[in-house]
Design an enzyme around this catalytic site. Structure first.
Site, PDB file in Angstrom:
ATOM      1  N   HIS A  79       0.826  -1.211   0.000  1.00 37.69           N
ATOM      2  CA  HIS A  79       0.000   0.000   0.000  1.00 37.69           C
ATOM      3  C   HIS A  79       0.863   1.265   0.000  1.00 37.69           C
ATOM      4  O   HIS A  79       0.621   2.185  -0.783  1.00 37.69           O
ATOM      5  CB  HIS A  79      -0.926  -0.009   1.221  1.00 37.69           C
ATOM      6  CG  HIS A  79      -1.726   1.243   1.347  1.00 37.69           C
ATOM      7  ND1 HIS A  79      -2.724   1.576   0.463  1.00 37.69           N
ATOM      8  CD2 HIS A  79      -1.656   2.272   2.240  1.00 37.69           C
ATOM      9  CE1 HIS A  79      -3.242   2.749   0.801  1.00 37.69           C
ATOM     10  NE2 HIS A  79      -2.611   3.195   1.873  1.00 37.69           N
ATOM     11  N   HIS A  90       0.847   4.658  -2.512  1.00 37.87           N
ATOM     12  CA  HIS A  90       1.233   6.069  -2.319  1.00 37.87           C
ATOM     13  C   HIS A  90       2.502   6.434  -3.091  1.00 37.87           C
ATOM     14  O   HIS A  90       2.614   7.541  -3.609  1.00 37.87           O
ATOM     15  CB  HIS A  90       1.401   6.367  -0.833  1.00 37.87           C
ATOM     16  CG  HIS A  90       0.099   6.400  -0.098  1.00 37.87           C
ATOM     17  ND1 HIS A  90      -0.841   7.385  -0.307  1.00 37.87           N
ATOM     18  CD2 HIS A  90      -0.425   5.563   0.827  1.00 37.87           C
ATOM     19  CE1 HIS A  90      -1.896   7.159   0.462  1.00 37.87           C
ATOM     20  NE2 HIS A  90      -1.675   6.056   1.155  1.00 37.87           N
ATOM     21  N   SER A 126      -3.610  -0.236  -4.639  1.00 38.59           N
ATOM     22  CA  SER A 126      -2.978  -1.348  -3.916  1.00 38.59           C
ATOM     23  C   SER A 126      -3.955  -2.476  -3.607  1.00 38.59           C
ATOM     24  O   SER A 126      -3.605  -3.410  -2.891  1.00 38.59           O
ATOM     25  CB  SER A 126      -2.326  -0.838  -2.625  1.00 38.59           C
ATOM     26  OG  SER A 126      -3.265  -0.179  -1.815  1.00 38.59           O
TER      27      SER A 126
HETATM   28 FE   LIG Z   1      -2.985   5.132   2.599  1.00 39.36          FE
END
Ligand SMILES: [Fe+2]
Length: 295
Positions: free
Chosen positions: A161, A166, A226
């Site tokens: 993730h 990000h 993700s």
């Molecule tokens: Fe996040």
């Protein structure tokens, strides 16, 4: 024994937490080796001080195999469902496909691309600290990876993730600037209701944002990027036009696929809405909403 539990930390005096509490049913619950690695990663993050190099983690072959499987599957779905800006940014980031990257290396690469960098986090970081640090080009990130028995699922935000989600956004100068605006907005407001408004806005943009391309909603948000399962399902959600008041009023559950998402007409439109909201939001903003969560 001092413990650290996902989502909360319990410290005993000034001692370091030495055990990560995984709930029964967590994919790694019965794997002692995995739990030892989780404890070591939590300890390294706890000992980290600003200015230190990001700790190098001793990932094992199971961790690398898990990364190989999920990153391969996500790349395939990104080719179909991620917006152009994200595809270009993730190509610049050049994440490895056969082993878990060291957060330190990803951070150095991001710094060259957009000026952003990571710092290690034990788990969930208090909201003001997490969002506020974005104003300093800093993203708080965990360093553990999900358990190999369930490569498509993680009950917590893991390296998949933080880095594939990000990191792909932060490798775009345009998205990185929007993250900085989030940080400045959180530093500017003083009430917890205003922070909650910004947090909700962040959810529906930087975590679950969509941008229309050639008529189709495409993904730009880290949570969707993700999630292998949700990337195949998000077009079944109710997709509304971007509207900050609507987004901030909308309740959500980050443990399920989103029933409601918001889509920009273009990346320019996304950037305009995000910039305007984050520059304008203030302590009075929540009281102007007719939202159930505003007390
Ligand atoms: Fe996040």
């Amino acid at each position: 024994m001092p413990t650290v539990e996902y989502g909360t930390w319990s410290y005993s005096g000034n001692k370091e937490p030495s055990t990560v509490m995984l709930a029964q049913g967590h994919p790694g619950y019965s794997d002692d080796n995995y739990r030892r690695r989780r404890n070591a990663i939590a300890m390294a993050a706890t000992r980290y001080r600003p200015g230190d190099p990001i700790p190098e983690i001793d990932y094992n072959p199971d961790d690398d195999e898990c990364w190989r499987q999920i990153s391969d599957l996500l790349a395939e779905r990104h080719n179909t469902f991620a917006c152009r800006e994200i595809l270009q940014a993730s190509a610049r980031l050049q994440l490895p496909i056969d082993h878990v990257p060291q957060l330190r290396a990803v951070s150095q690469r991001l710094n060259e691309i957009s000026g952003f960098g990571y710092v290690p986090a034990v788990g969930i970081v208090p909201v003001r600290q997490f969002y506020g640090s974005l104003a300093d080009d800093t993203f708080n990130s965990t360093q553990y990876i999900r358990h190999l028995s369930q490569p498509l699922f993680s009950p917590e935000p893991d390296m998949v993730h933080e880095v594939i989600g990000h990191g792909s956004m932060l490798a775009s100068k345009r998205f990185a600037d929007m993250y900085r605006l989030v940080g400045r907005a959180v530093r500017r407001v003083t009430t917890s209701a205003a922070v909650e408004a910004i947090s909700r806005f962040f959810w529906f943009t930087m975590e679950c944002g969509l941008i229309r391309e050639n008529g189709d909603p495409m993904v730009c948000g880290a949570s969707l990027l993700s999630s292998y399962g949700e990337l195949a399902q998000f077009r079944n959600a109710t997709i509304r036009p971007m509207d900050p008041a609507d987004m901030v009023s909308q309740d959500y559950d980050d443990k399920t696929y989103q029933p409601v998402l918001f889509c920009a007409r273009s990346l320019d439109h996304f950037e305009d809405v995000v910039s305007k909201f984050l520059q304008d939001v203030d302590d009075e903003y929540p009281s102007k909403l007719n939202a159930s969560w505003v007390i």
